[in-house]
Design an enzyme around this catalytic site. Structure first.
Site, PDB file in Angstrom:
ATOM      1  N   GLU A 299     -12.922   5.772 -12.297  1.00  0.00           N
ATOM      2  CA  GLU A 299     -12.718   5.351 -10.898  1.00  0.00           C
ATOM      3  C   GLU A 299     -14.000   5.097 -10.028  1.00  0.00           C
ATOM      4  O   GLU A 299     -14.737   6.014 -10.123  1.00  0.00           O
ATOM      5  CB  GLU A 299     -11.565   5.930 -10.125  1.00  0.00           C
ATOM      6  CG  GLU A 299     -11.252   5.409  -8.810  1.00  0.00           C
ATOM      7  CD  GLU A 299     -10.306   6.345  -8.115  1.00  0.00           C
ATOM      8  OE1 GLU A 299      -9.363   5.924  -7.309  1.00  0.00           O
ATOM      9  OE2 GLU A 299     -10.292   7.638  -8.507  1.00  0.00           O
ATOM     10  N   LYS A 359      -4.052  -0.691  -9.149  1.00  0.00           N
ATOM     11  CA  LYS A 359      -3.559   0.879  -8.926  1.00  0.00           C
ATOM     12  C   LYS A 359      -2.077   0.509  -8.200  1.00  0.00           C
ATOM     13  O   LYS A 359      -2.082   0.062  -7.291  1.00  0.00           O
ATOM     14  CB  LYS A 359      -4.522   1.894  -8.162  1.00  0.00           C
ATOM     15  CG  LYS A 359      -3.961   3.276  -8.069  1.00  0.00           C
ATOM     16  CD  LYS A 359      -4.836   3.823  -7.410  1.00  0.00           C
ATOM     17  CE  LYS A 359      -4.394   5.381  -7.061  1.00  0.00           C
ATOM     18  NZ  LYS A 359      -5.532   6.264  -6.442  1.00  0.00           N
ATOM     19  N   CYS A 414      -6.748   7.800 -10.930  1.00  0.00           N
ATOM     20  CA  CYS A 414      -6.637   8.921 -10.328  1.00  0.00           C
ATOM     21  C   CYS A 414      -5.316   9.629 -10.126  1.00  0.00           C
ATOM     22  O   CYS A 414      -4.900  10.194 -11.196  1.00  0.00           O
ATOM     23  CB  CYS A 414      -7.225   8.661  -8.867  1.00  0.00           C
ATOM     24  SG  CYS A 414      -7.947  10.011  -7.978  1.00  0.00           S
TER      25      CYS A 414
END
Length: 556
Positions: A299, A359, A414
């Site tokens: 990321e 995301k 994440c």
């Protein structure tokens, strides 16, 4: 004379009450600290069981409002040190706000623990129900009640507010434990239930020892026997790791500066990842490293939008063509208009970007700020939060390989790895490997990276999938479906992780049943609390004629 005796009894009772309050507070604090110590970095997994036991003992026999306060203290003793990384570079206010908010969930749970562990309300039930449910007599349900309440607490905490924050779940503390294998049966909620059940059983066993109930020990030592049996069964429970191997290469490029300012050097971060990839490519050409089927960057490895910035696009495209294999890049895109999106981009040699994933769960108070104008009254740091939008589709990249055909890799960005549904949906859609792309630069040299790696380890077991856990700064690692980490890196170092990970398509039981065990456990906990509340109301009516002396005795 009677007045003097009553006054003396009252003074003695007050002293006794004060001592009991101190003991309960000490147990609650010790319980919270034990749970903290079960997480990385200390990572002493049996302490999670001890912590649950101490909280159960602290709330046993207390009133619900006292249980709430005990849970609040114990919760902060756990979350305060566990989440201290939240204030590494932004000050104490966000850390305290997050820790106290999470502690409230533990406080409510402990209030309910006080309710269901109290024998007095249950004694007002009909004889058949009392025999079934009374904690002090008959079949002992206290450990099960405690375990169910932990499942309910985590289910709520993981989903609200703002989508929840499923960090520091009991399940995540068991990455190095033989109990971790149970995650493949009923998932992380089932693992939490098991840990809490053992904690409740330990609390019951401790009470038996404290009260020196020797005569009934042989008949009532089932909690200890059950604990040993559960650990033995889970240690031997199979977690298959067979399957065709996929050669992967993951790049931890590092950043020039730890902390929030790493974003100010976005081009340097991109250059670091290109440079480390080029070094790996040279080793591949020299025969020092095997040719990978896919390369994965973390990321924020390109915070410069490569779809709008020609320099970034050229740099990444040249790297892909130089490698000759697909590359998955974590990038920040300046879209939609006025917003940004945290994405994972799939590049193929000669084609450029062929797929992207946005995301689905941006982090509140970090990637976006809910009620920004309101929270600005408390801290100017709120303007450091981003303006990211959420994606709405599960990510699934199809990677063409020469040896394994079309391989499906799911990018997980994440904190998304901590959310059950996001990873489960990807596996159900056909993911053979999960790529957890993360950036830990904003948390410095704290335990946050290790905590996240532990979550990936449990996730690998839960869904029976290999995971490429790759961070900009570490800690990174290649995780096989049994939760074992290979080629683990250190913090703030540049590294290239290469290895062959097994591809699996079989579904674990946890994947098949999904959230059903959590729903059943939560419903059972609510039902148990409802019965306890009804019984408690009945008990209150019987106290109308209680004498002052009896009230003083009950207060103690």
């Amino acid at each position: 004379m009677r007045a003097h005796l009553y006054a003396a009894q009252l003074r003695f009772t007050r002293v006794t009450y004060a001592v009991r309050v101190i003991v309960r507070l000490a147990l609650a604090v010790a319980g919270g600290l034990c749970i903290w110590l079960s997480f990385p970095g200390p990572a002493v997994w049996p302490l999670a069981i001890v912590g649950v036991a101490l909280l159960a003992m602290a709330t046993r026999g207390s009133r619900p409002r006292a249980g709430f306060l005990l849970g609040l203290v114990g919760g902060f003793a756990c979350f305060g040190p566990t989440l201290h990384w939240a204030g590494t570079y932004v000050g104490a206010v966000p850390w305290l706000a997050l820790s106290i908010t999470e502690s409230v969930y533990i406080a409510v749970m402990c209030a309910l623990c006080s309710l269901v562990q109290s024998a007095r309300p249950w004694n007002r039930l009909p004889p058949w129900a009392r025999r079934m449910l009374t904690p002090a007599d008959g079949p002992h349900i206290r450990p099960f009640a405690i375990a169910l309440l932990w499942v309910l607490q985590e289910a709520i905490r993981d989903s609200m507010p703002f989508g929840g924050f499923p960090w520091a779940r009991l399940a995540w503390s068991q990455a190095g434990s033989p109990l971790s294998h149970l995650a493949s049966i009923f998932g992380a909620p089932g693992l939490t239930f098991t840990v809490a059940l053992l904690g409740g059983a330990l609390a019951v066993a401790a009470e038996r020892i404290r009260t020196r109930d020797v005569a009934g020990w042989a008949r009532r030592c089932w909690p200890a026997v059950a604990a040993i049996a559960v650990v033995a069964v889970s240690a031997g429970y199979p977690t298959p790791t067979n399957g065709p191997k996929l050669q992967v290469l993951a790049i931890q490029g590092d950043v020039p500066t730890a902390g929030l300012e790493f974003n100010a050097q976005r081009r340097a971060v991109l250059d670091d990842h290109v440079r480390e990839t080029d070094k790996a490519a040279a080793k591949i050409r020299a025969g020092l490293m095997k040719q990978p089927a896919v390369v994965i960057w973390p990321e924020n490895s390109s915070d410069i939008d490569p779809t709008r910035n020609p320099d970034a696009a050229t740099e990444i495209t040249q790297t892909v063509n130089n490698l000759g294999v697909p590359l998955i890049v974590g990038a920040v895109l300046d879209q939609p208009v006025g917003h940004t999106s945290n994405t994972s981009l799939l590049y193929e040699p000669g084609k450029g970007i062929v797929a992207e994933y946005v995301k689905q769960h941006p982090v509140p108070f970090a990637e976006y700020m809910p009620y920004r104008s309101f929270f600005r009254h408390f801290s100017s740091k709120v303007d450091l939060a981003g303006n990211f939008v959420a994606g709405h589709k599960t990510g699934l990249f199809t990677i063409p390989t020469t040896t394994n055909g079309q391989v499906k890799i799911a990018p997980i960005i994440c904190f998304e790895v901590a959310y059950d549904s996001l990873t489960r949906n990807a596996v159900r859609d056909g993911a053979q490997i999960l790529a957890v792309q993360t950036n830990n630069a904003t948390f410095g040299y704290t335990a946050e990276s290790e905590q996240q790696l532990a979550i990936s380890r449990i996730t690998a077991i839960e869904y029976g999938r290999s995971i490429v856990h790759i961070s900009t700064v570490g800690v990174s690692g290649l995780i096989t479906p049994d939760g074992v980490v290979h080629d683990k890196t250190s913090l703030f170092t540049a590294a290239a992780l290469d290895g062959a990970l097994p591809l699996r398509t079989q579904m674990t039981l946890a994947t098949e049943v999904g959230a059903v065990p959590e729903w059943i456990g939560s419903a059972a906990a609510l039902l148990l609390c409802g019965v306890a509340i009804v019984a408690n109301r009945s008990s209150r009516r019987s106290k109308a004629a209680t004498t002052p002396q009896q009230k003083v005795h009950e207060l103690a």
